[in-house]
Design an enzyme around this catalytic site. Structure first.
Site, mmCIF file in Angstrom:
data_model
loop_
_atom_site.group_PDB
_atom_site.id
_atom_site.type_symbol
_atom_site.label_atom_id
_atom_site.label_comp_id
_atom_site.label_asym_id
_atom_site.label_seq_id
_atom_site.Cartn_x
_atom_site.Cartn_y
_atom_site.Cartn_z
ATOM 1 N N GLU A 261 0.886 -1.176 0.000
ATOM 2 C CA GLU A 261 0.000 0.000 0.000
ATOM 3 C C GLU A 261 0.912 1.211 0.000
ATOM 4 O O GLU A 261 1.543 1.517 1.014
ATOM 5 C CB GLU A 261 -0.873 -0.006 1.267
ATOM 6 C CG GLU A 261 -1.879 -1.124 1.321
ATOM 7 C CD GLU A 261 -3.020 -0.909 0.348
ATOM 8 O OE1 GLU A 261 -3.236 0.224 -0.097
ATOM 9 O OE2 GLU A 261 -3.687 -1.898 0.015
ATOM 10 N N CYS A 295 -2.502 9.037 2.910
ATOM 11 C CA CYS A 295 -2.186 8.534 1.564
ATOM 12 C C CYS A 295 -3.278 8.862 0.559
ATOM 13 O O CYS A 295 -2.999 9.071 -0.614
ATOM 14 C CB CYS A 295 -1.950 7.025 1.624
ATOM 15 S SG CYS A 295 -3.333 6.143 2.350
#
Ligand code: NAP
Length: 492
Positions: A261, A295
């Site tokens: 990720e 993010c």
């Protein structure tokens, strides 16, 4: 930045400070500790045990020993422990959230929501583990039978960053444990307290020795242990694209399974039929949540030229009105940035944009309101162009760059013009526009009129250089399962 010391571990009055290996709370073998710094005032919050390769090796050996028995338990028995963990996390949410705010900086209300999201993640995977079904596949030959069955991958190593120290490890630990894997988790060294408190919940819920291990220490030697031990079958990493690429290269030697990720650079696109003030509010909340150190934070704002002026005025006013302060104070909406380095990087991005023609409408520099800590004013900037680092590098900063657009196809092309593909946001009430955008945008997570889309039951992850694999949802469970094909020949 936290600093390691050579003194013995100190048990802080407020928080536990030890690692959890093979069912026991322990200090580093050499007695080293690490200072955890509060970014709001740079004070030393705690000194935690600071291990290294030795502790990682011990934890991996414990996880390897524990794997056969944990895997052999019924999924219903494993689920009971995970659900009890979730309950304990909820009961202790205030304490865990306080530690999270103090070590990471985000406001207490956001920290609490993160802890509750992490608890929901444990509960959801406890249930979803019961549905890791295989398949019966019709054979071509009458005397054969075919099955696909699911199998836990084995011992899992997890590496996670500082920006969501409760949510991100939970997305890895909960599904791995639910399907019968054992884990060795390494939190970012600057934010270990939150995960120590979550491990206390696991321990109090009755996790057997060795099944879940927590090792605090420098990234490199612990990652070395993960890559070099054949018993670590999978590494699940959340962090920057740069480190993610390094892990891909390192995974080749043992064909180590990876879930990655990685970074993002999310576009947020506003069409002219949207309610300008409502969207500006959602955009400002999405942007300045955790100071943009998220993010999936929107980091490029494309606003249709018909509403661009109204949107800009509203965004500037809202950004100026945000309450900045120590996250423990009531009503605070934006805390400090995480570390001095982040302030320097943000200042450099704005300087670069200014020299290339950018016009700062509010903010633009360090906040002068505080004597200590890492404070940056929420910033809105216009006259942005593709030459600016703000547009090409993941900013991870409280900066809102505004751009105009006219045509749908042009904005899709501009939004996709990046190596990242994690999240994208669209604001419109036009179903056709929404559908075309959802289909045209290259991003793994798309929020239509939704600035905060992550939730335990839905898949989360990136396209292109934003990652490999998905967390959360049933896909997040598959990440810890191997598919085994069994073919049976019957007696004729
Ligand atoms: P980072 O530098 O890549 O660090 C992430 C984690 O990896 C930290 O625990 C770090 O440890 C460790 N690490 C650093 N170098 C390593 C190496 N060579 N080998 C193994 N581990 C290593 O990222 P960051 O700056 O801390 O975190 C922000 C980044 O994470 C951003 O790019 C953000 O977009 C991304 N992120 C992605 C998601 C997602 O779900 N896609 C979610 C959150 C954040 P230390 O911190 O102790 O050095």
């Amino acid at each position: 930045m936290a600093t390691a010391t050579a003194r013995g571990a100190i048990e802080a009055a407020e928080y536990p400070t030890r690692m959890f290996i093979d069912g026991s709370w322990c200090d580093a073998l050499d007695g080293k500790t690490l200072r955890v710094i509060n970014p709001a005032d740079e004070s030393v919050l705690a000194e935690v045990a600071y291990g290294t390769r030795t502790e990682a090796d011990r934890a991996i050996a414990a996880a390897e020993r524990a794997f056969p028995a944990w895997r052999a338990l019924s999924v219903y028995d494993r689920a009971k422990i995970l659900k009890q963990t979730a309950e304990l996390m909820r009961a202790r949410a205030d304490k865990i959230a306080r530690a999270l705010t103090q070590e990471q900086g985000k406001p207490l209300t956001e920290a609490r929501l993160e802890v509750l999201h992490a608890a929901d993640t444990f509960e959801w995977f406890a249930e979803e583990g019961k549905r890791s079904y295989g398949r019966i596949i019709p054979p071509m030959k009458v005397a054969k039978r075919h099955y696909a069955i699911k199998h836990p991958v084995g011992v899992v190593g997890t590496i996670t960053p500082w920006n969501f120290p409760a949510a991100l490890p939970s997305r890895k630990i909960a599904p791995a444990l639910a399907v019968g894997c054992t884990v060795v988790s390494r939190p970012a060294e600057q934010t270990p307290l939150t995960l120590i408190l979550i491990f206390e919940c696991l321990a109090d819920a009755g996790i057997p020795p060795g099944v879940a291990n927590l090792v605090i220490g420098p990234a490199r030697p612990i990652a070395d242990a993960f890559f070099e031990h054949p018993s670590i079958r999978k590494i699940s990493f959340t962090g920057s694209t740069e480190v993610g690429k390094e892990l891909i290269r390192r995974s080749a030697d043992q064909v180590k399974r990876l879930s990655l990720e990685l970074g993002g650079h999310a576009p947020l696109i506003v069409f002219p039929d949207a309610d300008v003030h409502q969207v500006a509010q959602a955009a400002v909340i999405g942007k300045f949540r955790n100071n943009g150190q998220v993010c999936i934070a929107p980091s490029r704002f494309y606003v249709h030229e018909k509403i661009s002026k109204d949107f800009t005025d509203a965004a500037v006013e809202l950004a100026r009105s945000l309450k900045i302060g120590n996250g423990l104070e009531p009503g605070v909406q934006v805390g400090p940035m995480f570390e001095a380095r982040a302030l320097e990087k943000t200042s450099a991005l704005i300087e670069d944009a200014r020299t290339k023609g950018g016009k700062v409408l509010t903010g633009g520099g360090r906040s002068k309101r505080f004597d200590r800590g890492y404070w940056f004013e929420p910033t809105v900037i216009r006259e942005v162009n593709g030459e600016m680092k703000l547009m090409t590098e993941e900013p991870f900063a409280p900066v809102m760059p505004l751009l105009d657009f006219d045509k749908l196809d042009d904005v899709i092309a501009a939004a996709n013009n990046t190596p990242y593909g994690l999240a994208a946001y669209v604001f419109t009430n036009d179903l056709t526009v929404a559908t075309r955008m959802a289909e045209g945008l290259e991003a793994g997570v798309i929020g239509i009129n939704d600035p905060v889309p992550a939730t335990p039951q839905c898949p989360f992850g990136g396209m292109k250089e934003s990652g490999m694999g998905r967390e959360l949802g049933s896909e997040g469970l598959d990440a810890y399962l191997e598919t085994k094909f069994v073919s049976v020949g019957l007696r004729q």
